[in-house]
Design an enzyme around this catalytic site. Structure first.
Site, PDB file in Angstrom:
ATOM      1  N   LYS A 101       5.971  -0.832  52.585  1.00  0.00           N
ATOM      2  CA  LYS A 101       5.700  -0.288  51.249  1.00  0.00           C
ATOM      3  C   LYS A 101       5.266   1.176  51.358  1.00  0.00           C
ATOM      4  O   LYS A 101       4.867   1.635  52.442  1.00  0.00           O
ATOM      5  CB  LYS A 101       4.608  -1.119  50.577  1.00  0.00           C
ATOM      6  N   TYR A 107     -11.137  30.439  48.966  1.00  0.00           N
ATOM      7  CA  TYR A 107     -11.641  30.465  47.588  1.00  0.00           C
ATOM      8  C   TYR A 107     -13.158  30.332  47.527  1.00  0.00           C
ATOM      9  O   TYR A 107     -13.756  29.490  48.193  1.00  0.00           O
ATOM     10  CB  TYR A 107     -11.040  29.310  46.788  1.00  0.00           C
TER      11      TYR A 107
HETATM   12  C1  LIG Z   1      -0.264  -4.044  51.931  1.00  0.00           C
HETATM   13  C2  LIG Z   1      -0.131  -5.522  51.985  1.00  0.00           C
HETATM   14  C3  LIG Z   1       0.028  -6.164  53.209  1.00  0.00           C
HETATM   15  C4  LIG Z   1      -0.103  -5.438  54.524  1.00  0.00           C
HETATM   16  O1  LIG Z   1      -1.471  -5.285  54.775  1.00  0.00           O
HETATM   17  P1  LIG Z   1      -1.966  -4.426  56.029  1.00  0.00           P
HETATM   18  O2  LIG Z   1      -3.435  -4.564  56.001  1.00  0.00           O
HETATM   19  O3  LIG Z   1      -1.501  -3.042  55.760  1.00  0.00           O
HETATM   20  O4  LIG Z   1      -1.327  -5.037  57.215  1.00  0.00           O
HETATM   21  C5  LIG Z   1       0.256  -7.531  53.204  1.00  0.00           C
HETATM   22  N1  LIG Z   1       0.320  -8.218  52.049  1.00  0.00           N
HETATM   23  C6  LIG Z   1       0.137  -7.637  50.851  1.00  0.00           C
HETATM   24  C7  LIG Z   1       0.207  -8.463  49.621  1.00  0.00           C
HETATM   25  C8  LIG Z   1      -0.114  -6.276  50.774  1.00  0.00           C
HETATM   26  O5  LIG Z   1      -0.313  -5.698  49.591  1.00  0.00           O
END
Ligand SMILES: *Cc1c(COP(=O)(O)O)cnc(C)c1O
Length: 362
Positions: free
Chosen positions: A33, A251
């Site tokens: 993701k 700045y």
């Molecule tokens: C982001 C996510 C994961 C992965 O989690 P990590 O801690 O990054 O390994 C797994 N399941 C769901 C539903 C998530 O949103």
């Protein structure tokens, strides 16, 4: 000028590390993701599959579609989508948390495979326990009609990164009960999944046969699992000058030089994902030393203290790396910015090109 060097061999190493740590027969879903935490979703997906992952996980329908458009054919699971997006999700497994969502899926003729989500304590989506029987019965009815197939039952850990797994074990127990109830309703889910990266290390879960690994792919190591950082963020010195004691920098002159100082301009800023709040604590690595960031980090650039070193334009600057040469790590940047490495990775801007290598280059 700046570039993010992604070490694909680290991602391979991390996938294999998880495979060794989970139970035999448990598959790894590479969670790619948010453009694989800023690393480039398609490239990371291919690498993870090549290293043995069998599933891809994404948070949004659009992300699943991008992976398919890039030619990836592995099973994909997505847990957030809009009703109107379902039409595009043929051949993608979707999460279902309630009867309303189930009805949306049934109305979308292309979508077949669903994973029913039970809220076991995270309280961020999923079926409430009291609606679970109704949901599993409705799903079993529609499965018998041939309009869907319940391929999985799943949940998400709220305390996966705690070494004391008692909270996770309670969630696993509730999920196991949920699976039993789903079977009683007539379902035969092929997959049961609960753990994220940290949970896959801290929770012994023989009841599960799929682990959703995101952060761990990139070496974010919350549990000391021996993971390798996957990215080195580089820039180059753009300009150098000598300024007198008592001069303000950047700045509002929040920093004033206590002595004559050589300062170097690093052309990367908060538009590229360098957290502005880290100024005051942050440093970068150049010529084998850490050079503190002076004054405010701006949109496209910041200034560092080269002391009395005669640095020159064009010299490489490591913003973060694996720390092996003394450079800051992403974990340090996260601390300086009062956040977690995940957020720094995800914030890395589109202006920074990603370059892929197969071995850590120091
Ligand atoms: C982001 C996510 C994961 C992965 O989690 P990590 O801690 O990054 O390994 C797994 N399941 C769901 C539903 C998530 O949103």
């Amino acid at each position: 000028m700046a570039e993010a060097v992604v070490d694909l061999s680290a991602i391979r190493h991390n996938v294999r590390t998880f495979q060794r740590r989970v139970h035999t027969g448990t598959e790894v879903m590479a969670v790619v993701k948010a453009d694989a935490f800023g690393h480039g979703a398609a490239r990371v997906a291919r690498t993870a599959l090549d290293a043995g992952a069998t599933w891809l996980g994404v948070a949004r329908a659009g992300e699943a579609m991008q992976l398919r458009a890039a030619g990836l054919t592995a099973p994909i699971f997505t847990w957030l989508y809009d009703e109107t997006e379902l039409i595009w999700l043929a051949d993608v497994d979707v999460s279902v948390s309630n009867v309303a969502e189930l009805n949306h899926v049934i109305a979308a003729p292309n979508v077949r495979n669903v994973h029913l989500k039970l809220d076991t304590g995270m309280h961020r989506g999923g079926s409430t326990p009291d609606q679970w029987i109704e949901l599993t019965r409705a799903a079993a009815y529609h499965e018998a009609q041939g309009s869907i197939a319940v391929r999985g039952v799943w949940s998400h850990l709220s305390h996966g990164d705690e070494l004391d797994a008692s909270h996770s074990r309670r969630q696993l127990q509730l999920l196991t009960t949920g699976v039993a109830l789903a079977k009683r309703a007539g379902l035969t889910p092929q997959y049961v999944h609960l753990a994220n990266s940290a949970g896959a290390i801290t929770l012994d879960a023989p009841e599960c046969n799929l682990a959703r690994i995101g952060a761990g792919l990139f070496g974010i190591d919350e549990t000391g699992a021996g993971l390798r950082p996957s990215m080195k963020l580089m820039s180059k010195v753009a300009q150098v000058r000598r300024i007198k004691a008592g001069e303000g920098v950047s700045y509002s002159h929040t920093y004033v030089t206590p002595r004559d100082t050589t300062i170097a301009l690093v052309p990367i800023g908060y538009a590229d994902g360098i957290p502005r709040i880290a100024a005051g604590q942050a440093s970068v690595f150049c010529r084998g030393i850490r050079m503190p960031v002076l004054g405010r980090i701006t949109m496209d650039q910041f200034v560092v203290d080269a002391g009395d070193l005669a640095v020159e334009p064009g010299e490489p600057v490591t913003i973060f790396g694996d720390g092996g040469s003394g450079e800051p790590t992403i974990a340090e940047w996260a601390e300086w910015a009062q956040t977690i490495p995940h957020e720094i990775y995800c914030g890395l801007g589109a202006r920074v090109p990603r370059r892929y290598i197969e071995e850590a280059q120091r």
